[in-house]
Design an enzyme around this catalytic site. Structure first.
Site, mmCIF file in Angstrom:
data_model
loop_
_atom_site.group_PDB
_atom_site.id
_atom_site.type_symbol
_atom_site.label_atom_id
_atom_site.label_comp_id
_atom_site.label_asym_id
_atom_site.label_seq_id
_atom_site.Cartn_x
_atom_site.Cartn_y
_atom_site.Cartn_z
ATOM 1 N N ASP A 65 0.871 -1.296 -0.126
ATOM 2 C CA ASP A 65 0.151 0.016 0.010
ATOM 3 C C ASP A 65 0.713 1.223 -0.154
ATOM 4 O O ASP A 65 0.313 2.346 -0.499
ATOM 5 C CB ASP A 65 -0.835 0.074 1.130
ATOM 6 C CG ASP A 65 -0.434 -0.231 2.430
ATOM 7 O OD1 ASP A 65 0.845 -0.210 2.717
ATOM 8 O OD2 ASP A 65 -1.129 -0.224 3.634
ATOM 9 N N ASP A 442 3.571 1.253 13.629
ATOM 10 C CA ASP A 442 2.600 -0.083 13.624
ATOM 11 C C ASP A 442 3.271 -1.037 14.527
ATOM 12 O O ASP A 442 2.481 -1.876 15.105
ATOM 13 C CB ASP A 442 2.328 -0.480 12.199
ATOM 14 C CG ASP A 442 1.292 0.571 11.572
ATOM 15 O OD1 ASP A 442 0.534 1.424 12.214
ATOM 16 O OD2 ASP A 442 1.152 0.532 10.337
#
Length: 744
Positions: A65, A442
Site C-alpha cells: 500500500d 505500527d
C-alpha cells in the site's frame, strides 16, 4: 508490442517528479560509490495483493500500500523491489498489479498512493526491472480506504495490449495500446461517482475488481462494483465491448470485493459490508456457474457466526472446484482460511491445522508462545503451476505454504526474504552498543544487533505501536528512552519507557507530579536522557524533569508549554531548548531544572521555521556526542552550528537545501563529525555527505537508489565512517556504506 520508450511530458508528471526537471540541466554533482541494503525485519506492513504469473512457473508479484511492488526471484530465493530507482514518491502505493497472462516478461501496475496526488499506469517489458510511466487523469488510492479490494487492473488474454481498469471515481477505463492511453468505457453500466474528496471509510471505492475468464476462446469479463446504489456484478460476453448488469448474486447490503475464476469458468466472489481493510462486520461468498446460476456458498452461515467479512479468494486453475477464501476483521476468535474441494458445497476451516514457523521474522510472535494466523487477510493466491503452494497476505507479513495438500498440519512460513515494507519514524545509532535502535510505525521498533537478521522482538513494556522518539545518555549509551503511542492515541499503561541495557529490556516511565494526573497518556510528549543516564526530561504540557529515572518529578522552569529539551552528550549539567514563539534559544546549566535564553549570536530572530510539523517530525536540534557544547540546528532548509553551547552560531552548508540532516563518525584524522543531508544540491535531490569541511558535497545515493525520495528520518553511525541509515515511508530502513576501491 511497440518498442519505444515513452517520454513523460504532461503537467501531472512534473508535479509527480518534483525537482527532477531541474536536475537535467544542472552541473554534475560529485558522487562517491555506496552499497545500499535494507536493515532486515522481514515485511512488517500491509500488502493488499499477491499474484502468481500464469505465463511462467515460479514467478509471482506482490503489491503493497505504500512500499511499492516486488517480484519473486525464484532462482535467488528472494523478493526483488521493483521501484527503488523511481523518484516519484506517489507511485509507491500500488492500486493494482497485473502480469500479462501470456507474455511472461510484461507487467502492468496502477500506481498512486494518495487520491490527491498524481497517479500513473506503469508498464514493464522486463518483469519490473525498468518502467515506462503513463500519467492518468483518474485518481488512485493505493494507501486509501478500500485498498484491499481487487485486482482492479486486468489484461485481456485473447487480445494483446488490451487492458481494463476499474477506477474509484471514473468508471471502467480501457486501453488498447498496452496501457499507454486510457478512455472511459461508455457501455459500462456504472459511471462512477466523479471527483470525490471524501476521506476515511466514505471515500469512493468504485469498481472493486475486473477479471477475464482465462478459458481458451472465452470473451467473458466480470467486474464488481462497490459503490452504494450501483449494480453489484457486471458481465461482458465480448471482451468488454458491451456490458450487462447481472441479476441475482450478492445482496444490495454487501459489496463484492474480490473474485477468482476456476478452470471450468466458475466465478467465486467474496463480499463484505465495507471495502476494508478495517471496519468490516459482515460478509458472504457467492458462486456463479457458467450457466448463469448464482449460489450463496458462505462457509459459515450460522446466525451467531463471528463478526467479520470475507476478502481473499483464490481458485486452483488445475483442479476445478478447489477454492480458498479468507475472513477479514474477524477479531474474535481471529481470522482464518476456508478451503473447499467441491466449489463451495462444503468447507473446511484450515485454521485448526495450520501452524506458523516465524523463525525468519520472530517479531511476529509479539511476545506470545505462537504467532497468530494474522489480521487483514486480503491477498490470497494458489500457484497455477503447483496446487500445493499457496500464499496469503496480512497487515504485517506474507505467508506461504508448500503443503496445501497435506492431510495433517499445514506449515506456513513468512515469505518475506527481500521485503521491507514499513514506515520509519525514529532512528538512533548510539556510540556504544548495538549499531541501530529503531522506531517504527505500527510495529514499535527494534534493537538491531545484526543489520542482516530480523531482530528477536519489538520494543515491549509498554507495547506502543508507534515509537515517536528515541534518545540515549551521552556518557552511558546503554541507557535509552523512548516515547510512543497506540493507534487512536489510546495508551493503556504508559507512553514513555526507559532501558539500561541498550533497549533489550524496557521499563514503563510515567511522568507526573504529586497529586496530579499523569502528564502524557496520548503519545504527544518526547523524552530525552541527560548525559549522566539518571536525568530524564519530558516535553509534557508542563515540561517535567526526573533526576532519579522516573521515581520523582518536578516542573522545569523557563520552558514554554510542551518545550522539548535536548541534552548535551558530554556535560550532564547542560540541556538546550528552542522557544519558537519568542524566537529564543534556551540553555540549562543546572541539570535541566531551569532554562534561560542565551545570546545566540548568528541565529535569526525568527525561529518558527524550525518548529516540527508533528510529533513524528525529526527534531531540528542535535547535540554531537564527541564534544561538549557541540550543536547543529536546522532552520527551515538552512543549517547552523554552535561550538560554545549555543552562545554563537555559524551558518554552514550554504549551497545545500537540507530537508533532513544527521551526524556520523569523523573521517580518519579528523575530529569533525561527518555531516549528512537529505535535500537538494545544485538542482539535484538526493542524499549527500560533506566532502571537505564547508566547501563541498558528495552525492551518496545513485540513480538506482532513490526510493521515491520519501525519507522520514536519517541517522549517521558514530562507529562506522560514512555509514548512513535512512528511514523511509514504506521501504523500511536502508543503510549505505562507502565502497573503497571495490571494497566497503
Amino acid at each position: 508490442m511497440p518498442r519505444r520508450r515513452t517520454v513523460l511530458t504532461s503537467p501531472l508528471v512534473a508535479a509527480a517528479i518534483g525537482g527532477l526537471a531541474r536536475q537535467a540541466v544542472a552541473a554534475p554533482v560529485r558522487s562517491v560509490p555506496y552499497r545500499w541494503r535494507n536493515a532486515v525485519v522481514g515485511a512488517g506492513g500491509f500488502a493488499p495483493g499477491i499474484v502468481f504469473s500464469t505465463a511462467a512457473a515460479g514467478l509471482a508479484y506482490l503489491r503493497t500500500d505504500m512500499g511499492g511492488a516486488y517480484r519473486w526471484q525464484a532462482d535467488a530465493g528472494t523478493w526483488v523491489p521493483l521501484q527503488d530507482q523511481l523518484a516519484q514518491r506517489n507511485l509507491f502505493g500500488i492500486e493494482s498489479i497485473a502480469p500479462d497472462p501470456v507474455a511472461a516478461d510484461i507487467l502492468y501496475m496502477a500506481a498512486g498512493t494518495y487520491l490527491g496526488r498524481p497517479a500513473a499506469m506503469m508498464r514493464s517489458r522486463d518483469r519490473g526491472d525498468s518502467w515506462e510511466i503513463f500519467p492518468v487523469s483518474f485518481r488512485m488510492g493505493g494507501n486509501a480506504y478500500g485498498r484491499s479490494v481487487g485486482e482492479r487492473l486486468a489484461v485481456d488474454p485473447q487480445r494483446r495490449g488490451h487492458l481494463l481498469f476499474g477506477s474509484r471515481e471514473e468508471g471502467l477505463q480501457r486501453s488498447i495500446d498496452y496501457g499507454a492511453s486510457w478512455q472511459r468505457c461508455q457501455a459500462f453500466p456504472w459511471s462512477g461517482v466523479g471527483q470525490a474528496d471524501r476521506r476515511g471509510e466514505d471515500v469512493a471505492i468504485g469498481i472493486s475488481f475486473v477479471i477475464f475468464d482465462p478459458a481458451p476462446g472465452s470473451r467473458r469479463v466480470f467486474a464488481g462494483i462497490a459503490d452504494t446504489g450501483a449494480p453489484r456484478i457486471a458481465m461482458s460476453a465480448d471482451g468488454g465491448e458491451s456490458w450487462t448488469a447481472l441479476a441475482g448474486g450478492p445482496p444490495a447490503d454487501l459489496i463484492p470485493v474480490k473474485a477468482a475464476i476456476d478452470g471450468q469458468g466458475t466465478l467465486y466472489v467474496t463480499c463484505s459490508d465495507k471495502a476494508g481493510p478495517s471496519g468490516i462486520t459482515r460478509g458472504a461468498v457467492w458462486r456463479l456457474r457458467p450457466d448463469g446460476g448464482w449460489s450463496d456458498i458462505t462457509p459459515d452461515k450460522r446466525a451467531d457466526a463471528p463478526a467479520g467479512g470475507y476478502m481473499g479468494v483464490a481458485a486452483d486453475r488445475s483442479r476445478p472446484g478447489r477454492v480458498l477464501v479468507t475472513t477479514i476483521d474477524r477479531w474474535r476468535p481471529g481470522d482464518t482460511i476456508w478451503h473447499t474441494r467441491d466449489g463451495g458445497d462444503s468447507w473446511e476451516d484450515l485454521g485448526p491445522r495450520s501452524t506458523r514457523d516465524v523463525g525468519i521474522s520472530p517479531f511476529l510472535m509479539q511476545d506470545e508462545d505462537h504467532a497468530e494466523l494474522g489480521h487483514w487477510l486480503a491477498g490470497l493466491a494458489i500457484d497455477p503451476f503447483d496446487g500445493s503452494r499457496a500464499a496469503y497476505t496480512t497487515g504485517a507479513t506474507v505467508y506461504r505454504t508448500d503443503e496445501l495438500d497435506a492431510k495433517g498440519d499445514i506449515r506456513w512460513r513468512p515469505w518475506v526474504a527481500g521485503i521491507e515494507q514499513t514506515a520509519i519514524i525514529s532512528l538512533l545509532s548510539p556510540p556504544g552498543g548495538a549499531p541501530l535502535v529503531s522506531g517504527f510505525g505500527d510495529i514499535a521498533g527494534f534493537v538491531h544487533d545484526d543489520l542482516q537478521v530480523s531482530p528477536p522482538r519489538m520494543h515491549l513494556n509498554p507495547h506502543l505501536t508507534n515509537t515517536n522518539n528515541l534518545d540515549y545518555a551521552g556518557l552511558h549509551p546503554d541507557v535509552l528512552v523512548r516515547s510512543g503511542n497506540r493507534h487512536g492515541d489510546q495508551v493503556p499503561t504508559a507512553a514513555l519507557a526507559w532501558s539500561e541495557d541498550g533497549g533489550r529490556i524496557w521499563n514503563p516511565l510515567r511522568a507526573k507530579l504529586p497529586a496530579h494526573e499523569e502528564q502524557d497518556r496520548d503519545g504527544q510528549a518526547h523524552v530525552v536522557a541527560g548525559a549522566d543516564g539518571r536525568t530524564f526530561a519530558v516535553s509534557t504540557p508542563v515540561p517535567l524533569l526526573s533526576r532519579d529515572r522516573g521515581e520523582s518529578w518536578q516542573a522545569i522552569a523557563g520552558l514554554p508549554e510542551r518545550g522539548r529539551p535536548v541534552a548535551d552528550k558530554q556535560d550532564p549539567r547542560l540541556f538546550y531548548a528552542l522557544d519558537f514563539e519568542r524566537g529564543l534559544f534556551l540553555r540549562s546549566e543546572d541539570h535541566g531544572r531551569s532554562f534561560a535564553p542565551t545570546t545566540a549570536r548568528g541565529l535569526p530572530a525568527d525561529l518558527s521555521a524550525a518548529r516540527p510539523r508533528s510529533r513524528e517530525t525529526p527534531y531540528p536540534l542535535i547535540a554531537w556526542h564527541g564534544a561538549r557544547g557541540a550543536l547543529w540546528l536546522k532552520l527551515g532548509e538552512r543549517l547552523y552550528r554552535s561550538t560554545d553551547a549555543g552562545d554563537s552560531w555559524t551558518r554552514i552548508g550554504a549551497a545545500i537545501r537540507a530537508e533532513l540532516f544527521a551526524l556520523g563518525r569523523p573521517a580518519s584524522g579528523s575530529q569533525e563529525p561527518t555531516l549528512f543531508v537529505a535535500g537538494e544540491f545544485q538542482g539535484q535531490r538526493g542524499l549527500f555527505r560533506q566532502a571537505d569541511g564547508d566547501r563541498g558535497w558528495l552525492r551518496i545515493d545513485d540513480d538506482a537508489h532513490r526510493w521515491g525520495h520519501e525519507y522520514r528520518v536519517i541517522e549517521g553511525d558514530p562507529k562506522v565512517f560514512g555509514r548512513l541509515y535512512v528511514g523511509t515511508n514504506g521501504r523500511g530502513i536502508l543503510y549505505g556504506d562507502p565502497v573503497f576501491h571495490g571494497k566497503e
